[in-house]
Motif scaffolding. Structure first.
Motif, PDB file in Angstrom:
ATOM      1  N   VAL A 274       0.699  -0.978  -0.148  1.00 21.34           N
ATOM      2  CA  VAL A 274      -0.081   0.007  -0.107  1.00 21.34           C
ATOM      3  C   VAL A 274       0.793   1.193  -0.144  1.00 21.34           C
ATOM      4  O   VAL A 274       1.981   1.284   0.347  1.00 21.34           O
ATOM      5  CB  VAL A 274      -0.799  -0.039   1.143  1.00 21.34           C
ATOM      6  CG1 VAL A 274      -2.159  -1.279   1.173  1.00 21.34           C
ATOM      7  CG2 VAL A 274      -0.332  -0.119   2.577  1.00 21.34           C
ATOM      8  N   SER A 275       0.212   2.488  -0.533  1.00 23.56           N
ATOM      9  CA  SER A 275       0.865   3.632  -0.635  1.00 23.56           C
ATOM     10  C   SER A 275       1.179   4.268   0.554  1.00 23.56           C
ATOM     11  O   SER A 275       0.176   4.196   1.759  1.00 23.56           O
ATOM     12  CB  SER A 275       0.399   4.531  -1.674  1.00 23.56           C
ATOM     13  OG  SER A 275      -0.806   4.982  -1.182  1.00 23.56           O
ATOM     14  N   SER A 280      -1.339   7.296   5.225  1.00 25.53           N
ATOM     15  CA  SER A 280      -1.480   8.725   5.780  1.00 25.53           C
ATOM     16  C   SER A 280      -2.772   8.891   6.016  1.00 25.53           C
ATOM     17  O   SER A 280      -3.044   9.501   7.211  1.00 25.53           O
ATOM     18  CB  SER A 280      -0.774   9.693   4.933  1.00 25.53           C
ATOM     19  OG  SER A 280      -1.064  11.064   5.583  1.00 25.53           O
ATOM     20  N   SER A 281      -3.757   8.559   5.181  1.00 28.12           N
ATOM     21  CA  SER A 281      -5.188   8.756   5.503  1.00 28.12           C
ATOM     22  C   SER A 281      -5.820   7.921   6.453  1.00 28.12           C
ATOM     23  O   SER A 281      -6.679   8.583   7.391  1.00 28.12           O
ATOM     24  CB  SER A 281      -5.927   8.654   3.981  1.00 28.12           C
ATOM     25  OG  SER A 281      -6.134   7.374   3.612  1.00 28.12           O
ATOM     26  N   GLN A 282      -5.242   6.733   6.624  1.00 27.11           N
ATOM     27  CA  GLN A 282      -5.860   5.828   7.528  1.00 27.11           C
ATOM     28  C   GLN A 282      -5.367   6.268   9.065  1.00 27.11           C
ATOM     29  O   GLN A 282      -5.822   6.237  10.104  1.00 27.11           O
ATOM     30  CB  GLN A 282      -5.376   4.502   7.326  1.00 27.11           C
ATOM     31  CG  GLN A 282      -5.942   3.747   6.340  1.00 27.11           C
ATOM     32  CD  GLN A 282      -7.487   3.674   6.662  1.00 27.11           C
ATOM     33  OE1 GLN A 282      -8.029   3.265   7.755  1.00 27.11           O
ATOM     34  NE2 GLN A 282      -8.536   3.621   5.531  1.00 27.11           N
ATOM     35  N   ASP A 432       7.909   5.727   0.460  1.00 21.17           N
ATOM     36  CA  ASP A 432       8.050   5.779  -0.963  1.00 21.17           C
ATOM     37  C   ASP A 432       7.986   6.912  -1.675  1.00 21.17           C
ATOM     38  O   ASP A 432       8.266   8.032  -1.212  1.00 21.17           O
ATOM     39  CB  ASP A 432       6.513   5.028  -1.414  1.00 21.17           C
ATOM     40  CG  ASP A 432       5.225   5.629  -1.113  1.00 21.17           C
ATOM     41  OD1 ASP A 432       5.428   6.896  -0.885  1.00 21.17           O
ATOM     42  OD2 ASP A 432       4.055   5.312  -1.118  1.00 21.17           O
ATOM     43  N   ALA A 433       7.459   6.962  -2.912  1.00 23.20           N
ATOM     44  CA  ALA A 433       7.919   8.257  -3.733  1.00 23.20           C
ATOM     45  C   ALA A 433       7.122   9.514  -3.108  1.00 23.20           C
ATOM     46  O   ALA A 433       7.416  10.887  -3.372  1.00 23.20           O
ATOM     47  CB  ALA A 433       7.380   8.322  -5.301  1.00 23.20           C
ATOM     48  N   SER A 451      -5.877  -0.127   5.305  1.00 22.73           N
ATOM     49  CA  SER A 451      -5.324   0.521   3.975  1.00 22.73           C
ATOM     50  C   SER A 451      -5.395  -0.470   2.560  1.00 22.73           C
ATOM     51  O   SER A 451      -5.570   0.193   1.481  1.00 22.73           O
ATOM     52  CB  SER A 451      -3.864   0.642   4.145  1.00 22.73           C
ATOM     53  OG  SER A 451      -3.517   1.632   5.131  1.00 22.73           O
ATOM     54  N   ILE A 452      -5.183  -1.906   2.718  1.00 19.88           N
ATOM     55  CA  ILE A 452      -5.480  -2.524   1.756  1.00 19.88           C
ATOM     56  C   ILE A 452      -7.055  -2.590   1.201  1.00 19.88           C
ATOM     57  O   ILE A 452      -7.219  -2.393   0.016  1.00 19.88           O
ATOM     58  CB  ILE A 452      -5.113  -4.060   2.094  1.00 19.88           C
ATOM     59  CG1 ILE A 452      -3.571  -3.980   2.087  1.00 19.88           C
ATOM     60  CG2 ILE A 452      -5.594  -5.119   0.888  1.00 19.88           C
ATOM     61  CD1 ILE A 452      -3.244  -5.291   2.890  1.00 19.88           C
ATOM     62  N   ALA A 453      -7.745  -2.407   2.398  1.00 17.89           N
ATOM     63  CA  ALA A 453      -9.322  -2.370   1.882  1.00 17.89           C
ATOM     64  C   ALA A 453      -9.598  -1.102   1.245  1.00 17.89           C
ATOM     65  O   ALA A 453     -10.257  -0.999   0.255  1.00 17.89           O
ATOM     66  CB  ALA A 453     -10.220  -2.517   3.025  1.00 17.89           C
TER      67      ALA A 453
END
Length: 495
Positions: A274-275, A280-282, A432-433, A451-453
């Motif tokens: 996951v990114s 971050s949102s979670q 990550d980027a 996050s995966i969901a």
């Protein structure tokens, strides 16, 4: 074969010991001296030990860290004063085994002289056999040490930093080496700590010649130190140096600020999938907004990393403190030399951009040890070489200046600040980027699952937008769109 006798011990007017001489020990200590350095041990510290008649050494009452160091001892046969390297070996009569024992609990007491820490009675056992120096090649000797039967040191003199002839010649420049004087020539990696009832054995050999095993048993001292002299005192730095590493000393497990977090392979795989934007949102949904390390650039911007944090703190340079904390195997080198496979070393440099905080050699050492990344909110030296490495480094800017211009490496594996957020040892770092996140270990599993969901939902949303649907009610999903998403997901599952 000749044996070490009381007469030979009585003839030793000086016992001279070399600090670092084996490349393996230099690597372990994190420093390679340009020239040999020495300290004296009193001749009263000498003892003889063999399998038949082991010597006994006391770990002084109140002391914790009785260190052993298997070494090759040279016994001078004829006086040497201002001799050259080419002639120096002819002044050595015998080679034997030795154990340079000492208590790290008293290292602080004599400002580097090692008198009390290394000079106790029985702290320099030698023997049991003697090898005639003129029968061996000094570059083809082998030194081995056993601790309670386990082989812990095994090295040769083939690539010493300072060959034996050089030591003799160097010492003879300023002092006369007298007949019977003993030179302890340094220890290889693997030296550690012995406890009461332990047995330490040392053997020196060359082809079919051997000293036999020098055997020393450790006993517990019972006489306490008086209050009119230095008392035993130790700390984690002394424990680490005595045992050879933080791991061997058990310090990582004992660090009070290190959460007992385990980044399992399964959890690591989830977080890698996951990114950081999703994570971050979670995190924000859980009220965690200040968990990003900001303002840094990566030498590998396309590479995603996940690992447990190890930490290093720099404080502003103050010249008097740099003298005590900046040199030798300092906190920076300790952090680099103890980072483990898959861990991420995070440095607090206060956002100071006017000097480097890591260069090519230490970055390479971290990469060789398997570090997943190095993160610093300060500068990087030797930038081209660091940027060419496979291991990513996150940094504020390149800078040519050395560490000491602005920083003192102060301590490791504590809570630090980096790039505007707090990082604790054992926190999970994901980068990550888009950036670098610090994830509290206790939240990591549910955070990864959610996050995966979320990303699964966003795949559906992306497809719907691609088909021409408005984002109104779609992003985020309202009840109607969620029902369609669940149908879509069921279809994907059945496929």
């Amino acid at each position: 074969m000749e044996q070490v006798t009381d007469h030979i011990l009585a003839a030793a007017r000086k016992v001279i010991a070399v600090h670092i001489n084996y490349p393996s020990r230099a690597a372990q200590r994190g420093r390679t001296p340009e020239q040999p350095s020495y300290f004296l041990k009193p001749s009263s510290s000498l003892a003889v030990g063999s399998a038949e008649a082991p010597s006994t050494v006391e770990r002084p009452a109140g002391c914790e860290l009785l260190g052993y160091e298997g070494e090759i001892a040279l016994i001078i046969g004829k006086p040497a004063r201002r001799v050259g390297i080419e002639d120096a070996w002819s002044h050595v009569e015998w080679v034997t085994a030795s154990n340079d024992l000492g208590v790290y609990d008293l290292r602080y007491a004599d400002k580097g002289s090692n008198l009390r820490s290394k000079g106790g009675d029985g702290f320099t056992p030698v023997g049991p056999g003697l090898i005639a120096a003129d029968t061996v090649d000094p570059a083809k000797l082998r030194i081995r040490t056993w601790h309670n039967g386990d082989l812990v040191q095994d090295d040769t003199t083939a690539d010493l930093l300072f060959p034996f002839a050089r030591l003799v010649a160097d010492l003879s420049q300023l002092l006369t080496l007298e007949e019977g004087d003993i030179i302890l020539t340094g220890t290889p990696a693997g030296a550690s700590v012995a406890k009461p009832s332990d047995v330490v054995e040392v053997e020196v050999s060359s082809a079919d010649l051997t000293t036999g095993r020098l055997v020393t048993r450790v006993a517990e001292g019972t006489t306490p130190f008086a209050d009119f002299g230095a008392r035993p005192r130790t700390d984690d730095l002394q424990r680490e140096e005595a045992y050879g590493s933080r791991e061997a000393a058990g310090l990582l497990a004992q660090a009070p600020e290190s959460p007992a977090a385990v980044l399992s392979p399964e959890l690591k795989t989830k977080l890698e999938s996951v990114s950081t934007a999703t994570l971050s949102s979670q995190l924000r949904k859980r009220g965690l907004n200040n968990v990003s390390i900001d303002g840094l650039t990566s030498t590998r911007p396309g590479q995603r990393i996940v690992g447990l944090a190890r930490t290093l703190r720099y404080v502003p340079n103050r010249e008097d403190l740099f003298k005590t904390h900046g040199g030798g195997f300092n906190a920076q080198k300790k952090a680099i030399d103890s980072v483990n496979e898959g861990e991420i070393l995070v440095m607090e440099a206060r956002g100071e951009k006017g000097t480097g905080t890591i260069g090519d050699i230490l970055a390479l050492r971290a990469q060789v040890r398997g570090a997943a990344a190095v993160i610093t909110d300060g500068g990087v030296r030797d930038f081209s070489a660091v940027a060419a490495m496979d291991m990513p480094t996150y940094y504020a800017n390149p800078h040519p200046a050395v560490l000491g211009r602005r920083h003192i490496p102060w301590d490791t594996d504590i809570t630090i600040a980096c790039g505007g957020t707090t990082v604790q040892p054992g926190d999970i770092i994901v980068a990550d980027a888009d950036g670098i996140l610090v994830i509290p270990p206790a939240l990591a599993e549910e955070l990864a699952d959610d996050s995966i969901a979320q990303e699964r939902e966003e795949v559906f949303i992306f497809e719907m937008v691609q088909q021409g649907h408005s984002v109104d009610g779609l992003y985020p999903l309202n009840a109607a769109w969620r029902a369609r998403y669940q149908e879509w997901e069921a279809g994907k599952t059945n496929d």
